[in-house]
Design a protein around this motif. Structure first.
Motif, PDB file in Angstrom:
ATOM      1  N   ASN A   4       1.307  -0.997  -0.252  1.00 60.99           N
ATOM      2  CA  ASN A   4      -0.111  -0.265  -0.173  1.00 60.99           C
ATOM      3  C   ASN A   4       0.576   1.353  -0.104  1.00 60.99           C
ATOM      4  OD1 ASN A   4      -2.508   1.281   0.043  1.00 60.99           O
ATOM      5  ND2 ASN A   4      -2.026   1.920   2.109  1.00 60.99           N
ATOM      6  N   LYS A   5       2.160   0.874   0.289  1.00 63.01           N
ATOM      7  CA  LYS A   5       2.875   2.443   0.606  1.00 63.01           C
ATOM      8  C   LYS A   5       3.643   2.596  -1.053  1.00 63.01           C
ATOM      9  CE  LYS A   5       4.007   2.723   5.574  1.00 63.01           C
ATOM     10  NZ  LYS A   5       4.617   2.098   6.687  1.00 63.01           N
ATOM     11  N   LEU A   6       3.704   1.599  -1.235  1.00 64.76           N
ATOM     12  CA  LEU A   6       4.369   1.322  -2.947  1.00 64.76           C
ATOM     13  C   LEU A   6       3.507   1.710  -3.442  1.00 64.76           C
ATOM     14  CD1 LEU A   6       6.684  -1.684  -2.379  1.00 64.76           C
ATOM     15  CD2 LEU A   6       7.711   0.829  -2.316  1.00 64.76           C
ATOM     16  N   VAL A   7       2.330   1.099  -3.769  1.00 66.62           N
ATOM     17  CA  VAL A   7       1.145   1.731  -5.409  1.00 66.62           C
ATOM     18  C   VAL A   7       0.039   2.482  -3.616  1.00 66.62           C
ATOM     19  CG1 VAL A   7       1.996  -0.004  -6.946  1.00 66.62           C
ATOM     20  CG2 VAL A   7       0.998  -0.876  -4.950  1.00 66.62           C
ATOM     21  N   PRO A   8       0.293   3.607  -3.242  1.00 63.44           N
ATOM     22  CA  PRO A   8      -1.175   3.461  -3.050  1.00 63.44           C
ATOM     23  C   PRO A   8      -2.035   4.327  -3.586  1.00 63.44           C
ATOM     24  CG  PRO A   8       1.058   6.125  -2.954  1.00 63.44           C
ATOM     25  CD  PRO A   8       2.025   4.246  -3.214  1.00 63.44           C
ATOM     26  N   ASP A   9      -3.570   4.641  -3.052  1.00 65.33           N
ATOM     27  CA  ASP A   9      -4.525   4.963  -3.902  1.00 65.33           C
ATOM     28  C   ASP A   9      -5.061   3.592  -5.092  1.00 65.33           C
ATOM     29  OD1 ASP A   9      -4.441   7.083  -2.365  1.00 65.33           O
ATOM     30  OD2 ASP A   9      -3.721   8.445  -4.043  1.00 65.33           O
ATOM     31  N   ASN A  10      -4.540   2.481  -4.582  1.00 68.67           N
ATOM     32  CA  ASN A  10      -4.790   1.205  -5.802  1.00 68.67           C
ATOM     33  C   ASN A  10      -5.557   0.521  -5.166  1.00 68.67           C
ATOM     34  OD1 ASN A  10      -4.711  -1.420  -6.135  1.00 68.67           O
ATOM     35  ND2 ASN A  10      -3.342  -0.793  -8.074  1.00 68.67           N
ATOM     36  N   HIS A  11      -6.986   0.314  -5.666  1.00 68.56           N
ATOM     37  CA  HIS A  11      -8.003  -0.004  -5.156  1.00 68.56           C
ATOM     38  C   HIS A  11      -7.853  -1.190  -3.842  1.00 68.56           C
ATOM     39  CE1 HIS A  11      -9.353  -1.326  -8.579  1.00 68.56           C
ATOM     40  NE2 HIS A  11     -10.476  -2.013  -8.260  1.00 68.56           N
ATOM     41  N   VAL A  12      -7.255  -2.129  -5.355  1.00 68.25           N
ATOM     42  CA  VAL A  12      -7.407  -3.754  -5.083  1.00 68.25           C
ATOM     43  C   VAL A  12      -7.050  -3.813  -3.914  1.00 68.25           C
ATOM     44  CG1 VAL A  12      -6.329  -6.101  -6.141  1.00 68.25           C
ATOM     45  CG2 VAL A  12      -8.122  -4.154  -7.105  1.00 68.25           C
ATOM     46  N   VAL A  13      -5.423  -3.103  -4.417  1.00 68.09           N
ATOM     47  CA  VAL A  13      -4.439  -2.884  -2.208  1.00 68.09           C
ATOM     48  C   VAL A  13      -5.181  -2.950  -1.040  1.00 68.09           C
ATOM     49  CG1 VAL A  13      -2.070  -2.387  -1.696  1.00 68.09           C
ATOM     50  CG2 VAL A  13      -2.126  -2.918  -4.267  1.00 68.09           C
ATOM     51  N   MET A  14      -5.711  -2.449  -1.187  1.00 66.08           N
ATOM     52  CA  MET A  14      -6.255  -1.595  -0.098  1.00 66.08           C
ATOM     53  C   MET A  14      -7.881  -2.036   0.382  1.00 66.08           C
ATOM     54  SD  MET A  14      -7.441   2.572  -1.160  1.00 66.08           S
ATOM     55  CE  MET A  14      -6.398   3.880  -1.193  1.00 66.08           C
ATOM     56  N   LEU A  15      -8.358  -2.460  -0.827  1.00 62.37           N
ATOM     57  CA  LEU A  15      -9.058  -3.957   0.131  1.00 62.37           C
ATOM     58  C   LEU A  15      -8.490  -5.397   0.563  1.00 62.37           C
ATOM     59  CD1 LEU A  15     -12.160  -3.480  -2.916  1.00 62.37           C
ATOM     60  CD2 LEU A  15     -11.829  -2.806  -0.354  1.00 62.37           C
TER      61      LEU A  15
END
Length: 179
Positions: free
Chosen positions: A46-57
């Motif tokens: 999440n820190k490496l690719v912020p604002d990625n909805h899949v990662v956030m979920l």
């Protein structure tokens, strides 16, 4: 499988900026029930690719599992942010409904689950969501037919209008009433 996951974890120490690797590691830990390690890996992703909805979920799911199924707090905030980014994500809508249901905000939960149903294709999932809706309505003391469009989530509401133009042949004007 554990040996492969351990090798991937060792590789990630040498490749700390490999978001795809961290994501794969987090998913692997989740499938193994190793939620603490999953949270750590998905937090890095999440820190490496912020604002990625899949990662956030996925990250929210791992946090929720680590916390014994509780969505409140950070998991719920991640889910809400993911839905801001991708409002029609089925997993996000499902989880958002669960979060609102957990908070006792049944009408909001129901509204998100109703949006979810329109996106689902398989009857098993539709039946499961309908069960959630019925249970939430019962908890809220809402009749099965109640839940108006005014309870739709603010992010989903839209102003819809319809403009109609009618052209009438001059020979038919005598048959038209303008009341």
């Amino acid at each position: 499988v554990e040996e492969m996951v351990d090798k991937l974890a060792a590789k990630m120490k040498d490749e700390p900026d490999n978001a795809e690797g961290w994501f794969m590691l987090g998913r692997s830990y989740m499938s193994m029930g190793r939620y603490k390690e999953a949270v750590d890996a998905l937090e890095k992703t999440n820190k490496l690719v912020p604002d990625n909805h899949v990662v956030m979920l996925r990250y929210a799911d791992a946090l929720t599992m680590l916390r014994g199924g509780r969505l409140s707090g950070k998991p719920f905030e991640l889910i809400k942010r993911a839905i801001e980014i991708k409002p029609d994500d089925p997993t996000g809508l499902w989880l958002l409904g669960m979060g609102y249901e957990e908070k006792g905000e049944y009408k909001k939960a129901i509204s998100y689950w109703n949006l979810l149903i329109s996106l689902l294709k398989d009857n098993k999932s539709i039946d499961e969501v309908n069960k959630l809706i019925r249970a939430a309505k019962k908890k809220a003391g809402i009749s099965l037919s109640e839940i108006s469009g005014s309870n739709k989530p603010a992010a989903i509401k839209s102003n819809v209008s319809l403009k109609v133009s009618v052209v009438i042949d001059n020979s038919q004007l005598k048959n038209v009433s303008m009341e």
